[in-house]
Motif scaffolding. Structure first.
Motif, mmCIF file in Angstrom:
data_model
loop_
_atom_site.group_PDB
_atom_site.id
_atom_site.type_symbol
_atom_site.label_atom_id
_atom_site.label_comp_id
_atom_site.label_asym_id
_atom_site.label_seq_id
_atom_site.Cartn_x
_atom_site.Cartn_y
_atom_site.Cartn_z
ATOM 1 N N LEU A 20 0.846 -1.192 0.000
ATOM 2 C CA LEU A 20 0.000 0.000 0.000
ATOM 3 C C LEU A 20 0.881 1.241 0.000
ATOM 4 N N ALA A 21 0.396 2.288 -0.675
ATOM 5 C CA ALA A 21 1.130 3.555 -0.719
ATOM 6 C C ALA A 21 0.140 4.706 -0.781
ATOM 7 N N GLY A 22 0.586 5.869 -0.374
ATOM 8 C CA GLY A 22 -0.238 7.070 -0.464
ATOM 9 C C GLY A 22 -1.513 6.960 0.348
ATOM 10 N N ASP A 23 -2.620 7.500 -0.197
ATOM 11 C CA ASP A 23 -3.892 7.497 0.525
ATOM 12 C C ASP A 23 -4.434 6.093 0.765
ATOM 13 N N ALA A 24 -4.010 5.117 -0.005
ATOM 14 C CA ALA A 24 -4.423 3.735 0.245
ATOM 15 C C ALA A 24 -3.809 3.222 1.541
ATOM 16 N N ALA A 25 -2.704 3.830 1.948
ATOM 17 C CA ALA A 25 -1.988 3.367 3.127
ATOM 18 C C ALA A 25 -2.192 4.245 4.350
ATOM 19 N N HIS A 26 -2.438 5.507 4.138
ATOM 20 C CA HIS A 26 -2.600 6.407 5.278
ATOM 21 C C HIS A 26 -3.343 7.654 4.840
ATOM 22 N N ILE A 27 -4.334 7.996 5.614
ATOM 23 C CA ILE A 27 -5.068 9.223 5.370
ATOM 24 C C ILE A 27 -4.771 10.118 6.568
ATOM 25 N N VAL A 28 -4.123 11.225 6.308
ATOM 26 C CA VAL A 28 -3.779 12.152 7.381
ATOM 27 C C VAL A 28 -4.617 13.417 7.216
ATOM 28 N N PRO A 29 -4.868 14.120 8.319
ATOM 29 C CA PRO A 29 -5.689 15.328 8.234
ATOM 30 C C PRO A 29 -5.029 16.392 7.350
ATOM 31 N N GLY A 35 -0.062 14.953 3.100
ATOM 32 C CA GLY A 35 -0.529 13.811 2.318
ATOM 33 C C GLY A 35 0.299 13.529 1.076
ATOM 34 N N LEU A 36 0.531 14.555 0.256
ATOM 35 C CA LEU A 36 1.303 14.363 -0.970
ATOM 36 C C LEU A 36 2.746 13.989 -0.652
ATOM 37 N N ASN A 37 3.324 14.636 0.342
ATOM 38 C CA ASN A 37 4.702 14.316 0.721
ATOM 39 C C ASN A 37 4.827 12.861 1.159
ATOM 40 N N LEU A 38 3.860 12.384 1.937
ATOM 41 C CA LEU A 38 3.896 10.991 2.380
ATOM 42 C C LEU A 38 3.749 10.039 1.195
ATOM 43 N N ALA A 39 2.849 10.364 0.272
ATOM 44 C CA ALA A 39 2.625 9.503 -0.896
ATOM 45 C C ALA A 39 3.892 9.398 -1.734
ATOM 46 N N VAL A 40 4.531 10.523 -1.984
ATOM 47 C CA VAL A 40 5.776 10.513 -2.769
ATOM 48 C C VAL A 40 6.857 9.741 -2.020
ATOM 49 N N GLY A 41 6.929 9.942 -0.711
ATOM 50 C CA GLY A 41 7.905 9.199 0.093
ATOM 51 C C GLY A 41 7.687 7.696 0.009
#
Length: 82
Positions: A20-29, A35-41
């Motif tokens: 899982l990656a991005g919003d499929a893996a974590h939804i942050v406020p 959100g975008l930084n985490l998805a790219v990471g």
């Protein structure tokens, strides 16, 4: 997910060969704007792990993928609520 909170982080971020990656893996406020930084990471971490697997035949980085990404996701969660 706790009532009133708009975030979700499942653990682990891997099930067999499904990652899982991005919003499929974590939804942050949205308050933390992470959100975008985490998805790219997540994608960069996964790409490096795949390249490592291709070059060496080792699953070491793929096995560490979830822990690596979750550490970053939980930091973003804490940042958003502090």
């Amino acid at each position: 997910m706790l009532p009133g909170r708009r975030s979700y982080v499942p653990e682990p971020m891997r099930h067999g060969r499904l990652f899982l990656a991005g919003d499929a893996a974590h939804i942050v406020p949205p308050t933390g704007a992470k959100g975008l930084n985490l998805a790219v990471g997540d994608v960069v971490t996964f790409a490096r792990a795949l390249a490592h697997r291709t070059e060496t035949g080792s699953d070491e980085l793929l096995d560490a993928y979830s822990a690596t990404c979750l550490r970053r996701a939980w930091q973003a969660e804490r940042f958003s609520y502090d």
